[in-house]
Design a protein around this motif. Structure first.
Motif, PDB file in Angstrom:
ATOM      1  N   HIS A  77     -26.654 -33.947  35.952  1.00  0.00           N
ATOM      2  CA  HIS A  77     -28.266 -33.893  36.132  1.00  0.00           C
ATOM      3  C   HIS A  77     -29.200 -33.734  35.139  1.00  0.00           C
ATOM      4  O   HIS A  77     -29.981 -33.024  35.666  1.00  0.00           O
ATOM      5  CB  HIS A  77     -27.974 -32.083  36.988  1.00  0.00           C
ATOM      6  N   HIS A  78     -28.502 -33.327  34.207  1.00  0.00           N
ATOM      7  CA  HIS A  78     -29.410 -33.612  32.473  1.00  0.00           C
ATOM      8  C   HIS A  78     -30.323 -31.883  32.338  1.00  0.00           C
ATOM      9  O   HIS A  78     -31.296 -31.818  31.747  1.00  0.00           O
ATOM     10  CB  HIS A  78     -31.206 -34.715  32.661  1.00  0.00           C
ATOM     11  N   LEU A  79     -28.715 -30.995  32.436  1.00  0.00           N
ATOM     12  CA  LEU A  79     -30.065 -29.889  32.611  1.00  0.00           C
ATOM     13  C   LEU A  79     -28.488 -29.693  31.330  1.00  0.00           C
ATOM     14  O   LEU A  79     -28.009 -30.164  30.565  1.00  0.00           O
ATOM     15  CB  LEU A  79     -29.254 -29.213  33.587  1.00  0.00           C
ATOM     16  N   ALA A  80     -28.858 -28.499  30.313  1.00  0.00           N
ATOM     17  CA  ALA A  80     -28.243 -28.012  29.492  1.00  0.00           C
ATOM     18  C   ALA A  80     -28.469 -26.133  30.101  1.00  0.00           C
ATOM     19  O   ALA A  80     -29.415 -25.890  30.435  1.00  0.00           O
ATOM     20  CB  ALA A  80     -28.991 -27.809  28.646  1.00  0.00           C
ATOM     21  N   LEU A  81     -27.174 -25.645  29.510  1.00  0.00           N
ATOM     22  CA  LEU A  81     -26.752 -24.354  29.891  1.00  0.00           C
ATOM     23  C   LEU A  81     -26.319 -23.544  27.980  1.00  0.00           C
ATOM     24  O   LEU A  81     -25.814 -24.700  27.104  1.00  0.00           O
ATOM     25  CB  LEU A  81     -25.698 -24.129  30.318  1.00  0.00           C
ATOM     26  N   TRP A  82     -27.321 -22.658  27.780  1.00  0.00           N
ATOM     27  CA  TRP A  82     -27.185 -21.656  26.693  1.00  0.00           C
ATOM     28  C   TRP A  82     -27.432 -20.485  27.336  1.00  0.00           C
ATOM     29  O   TRP A  82     -27.494 -20.189  28.307  1.00  0.00           O
ATOM     30  CB  TRP A  82     -27.111 -21.920  25.724  1.00  0.00           C
ATOM     31  N   ASP A  83     -27.425 -19.425  25.990  1.00  0.00           N
ATOM     32  CA  ASP A  83     -27.799 -18.016  26.348  1.00  0.00           C
ATOM     33  C   ASP A  83     -28.967 -17.723  25.184  1.00  0.00           C
ATOM     34  O   ASP A  83     -28.852 -18.622  24.328  1.00  0.00           O
ATOM     35  CB  ASP A  83     -26.514 -16.928  26.544  1.00  0.00           C
ATOM     36  N   SER A  84     -29.622 -16.391  25.232  1.00  0.00           N
ATOM     37  CA  SER A  84     -30.585 -16.131  24.308  1.00  0.00           C
ATOM     38  C   SER A  84     -29.926 -15.499  23.457  1.00  0.00           C
ATOM     39  O   SER A  84     -30.934 -15.569  22.136  1.00  0.00           O
ATOM     40  CB  SER A  84     -31.505 -15.034  25.153  1.00  0.00           C
ATOM     41  N   VAL A  85     -28.531 -15.219  23.664  1.00  0.00           N
ATOM     42  CA  VAL A  85     -28.131 -13.865  22.474  1.00  0.00           C
ATOM     43  C   VAL A  85     -26.936 -14.450  22.164  1.00  0.00           C
ATOM     44  O   VAL A  85     -25.989 -14.978  22.844  1.00  0.00           O
ATOM     45  CB  VAL A  85     -27.851 -12.847  23.208  1.00  0.00           C
ATOM     46  N   ALA A  86     -27.002 -14.852  20.355  1.00  0.00           N
ATOM     47  CA  ALA A  86     -25.832 -15.123  19.460  1.00  0.00           C
ATOM     48  C   ALA A  86     -25.115 -14.087  19.635  1.00  0.00           C
ATOM     49  O   ALA A  86     -23.496 -14.255  19.352  1.00  0.00           O
ATOM     50  CB  ALA A  86     -26.713 -15.651  18.308  1.00  0.00           C
ATOM     51  N   GLU A  87     -25.285 -12.665  19.308  1.00  0.00           N
ATOM     52  CA  GLU A  87     -24.234 -11.899  18.785  1.00  0.00           C
ATOM     53  C   GLU A  87     -25.173 -10.733  19.742  1.00  0.00           C
ATOM     54  O   GLU A  87     -26.537 -10.204  19.127  1.00  0.00           O
ATOM     55  CB  GLU A  87     -23.810 -11.919  17.639  1.00  0.00           C
ATOM     56  N   CYS A  88     -24.543  -9.426  19.526  1.00  0.00           N
ATOM     57  CA  CYS A  88     -24.953  -8.097  19.869  1.00  0.00           C
ATOM     58  C   CYS A  88     -23.753  -7.330  20.977  1.00  0.00           C
ATOM     59  O   CYS A  88     -22.826  -7.121  20.524  1.00  0.00           O
ATOM     60  CB  CYS A  88     -25.212  -8.474  21.577  1.00  0.00           C
ATOM     61  N   GLU A  89     -24.238  -6.010  20.668  1.00  0.00           N
ATOM     62  CA  GLU A  89     -23.246  -4.746  20.682  1.00  0.00           C
ATOM     63  C   GLU A  89     -23.119  -5.129  22.466  1.00  0.00           C
ATOM     64  O   GLU A  89     -24.886  -4.811  22.964  1.00  0.00           O
ATOM     65  CB  GLU A  89     -23.790  -3.764  20.405  1.00  0.00           C
ATOM     66  N   ILE A  90     -22.549  -4.717  23.055  1.00  0.00           N
ATOM     67  CA  ILE A  90     -22.662  -4.872  24.603  1.00  0.00           C
ATOM     68  C   ILE A  90     -20.804  -4.151  25.166  1.00  0.00           C
ATOM     69  O   ILE A  90     -19.820  -3.692  24.638  1.00  0.00           O
ATOM     70  CB  ILE A  90     -22.453  -6.222  25.461  1.00  0.00           C
ATOM     71  N   SER A  91     -21.631  -3.241  26.188  1.00  0.00           N
ATOM     72  CA  SER A  91     -20.388  -2.609  26.841  1.00  0.00           C
ATOM     73  C   SER A  91     -19.718  -3.540  28.260  1.00  0.00           C
ATOM     74  O   SER A  91     -20.702  -3.643  28.911  1.00  0.00           O
ATOM     75  CB  SER A  91     -20.375  -1.507  27.272  1.00  0.00           C
ATOM     76  N   GLY A  92     -18.566  -4.051  27.894  1.00  0.00           N
ATOM     77  CA  GLY A  92     -18.184  -5.314  29.014  1.00  0.00           C
ATOM     78  C   GLY A  92     -19.117  -6.195  29.950  1.00  0.00           C
ATOM     79  O   GLY A  92     -18.914  -6.840  28.625  1.00  0.00           O
TER      80      GLY A  92
END
Length: 174
Positions: A77-92
């Motif tokens: 469907h000519h979409l792309a997926l990614w996330d805004s964050v490359a690295e971070c501190e996160i709980s769960g």
């Protein structure tokens, strides 16, 4: 690479690559992969996340069950997926716990395909995009309600209605 931070969360690097090809025209950005997604090494892996149900509904196709089928649905469907964050501190998996953000460099995608619209899956992704990425891309993103099970305010039918704007974008770009 993961390690404990002073705030009690883990410092984690994004564990998998963006999903796109040269035909991708619409980019959907999440914030950062959930624990389940990190375990599966693929996007929206929590069984209660409504992303795949919403996408299958708005694209009028069967809901994908395997990583291979999910990958195919996005690319067909000519979409792309990614996330805004490359690295971070996160709980769960908690977006509200994300700290110490290093944003993803979207030029990896933007140089290889003609992305015409960027959508953010939820407020955290959108806020990170606006704060760290928008100036680099010179492009505004569109905020969509989060498909996460943590977003109890928005039912599946409302998500489908709001996310259907993506199909309008895809149809106008043919």
């Amino acid at each position: 690479m993961a390690g404990k931070s002073q705030a009690g969360g883990e410092r984690i690097e994004h564990p998998f690559d963006p999903l796109f090809d040269e035909y991708s025209r619409v980019l959907i950005l999440g914030s950062f992969p959930s624990v389940r997604s990190r375990e599966q090494n693929f996007y929206y892996g929590h069984p209660q996340n409504r992303f795949w149900k919403v996408m299958a509904t708005i694209l009028n196709c069967p809901q994908p069950q395997t990583v291979e089928a999910k990958r195919a649905l996005i690319l067909e469907h000519h979409l792309a997926l990614w996330d805004s964050v490359a690295e971070c501190e996160i709980s769960g998996s908690s977006d509200s716990s994300i700290r110490g953000v290093r944003p993803n460099d979207l030029s990896i995608i933007m140089k290889k395909c003609d992305i015409r619209r960027i959508y953010c899956n939820g407020r955290k992704s959108y806020d990170i995009y606006r704060r760290y990425i928008e100036e680099r891309t010179g492009r505004k993103a569109v905020l969509l309600p989060s498909t996460s099970p943590a977003n109890a305010r928005c039912g599946t039918e409302e998500l489908i209605s709001r996310w259907s704007v993506i199909t309008k974008d895809l149809q106008s770009q043919k």
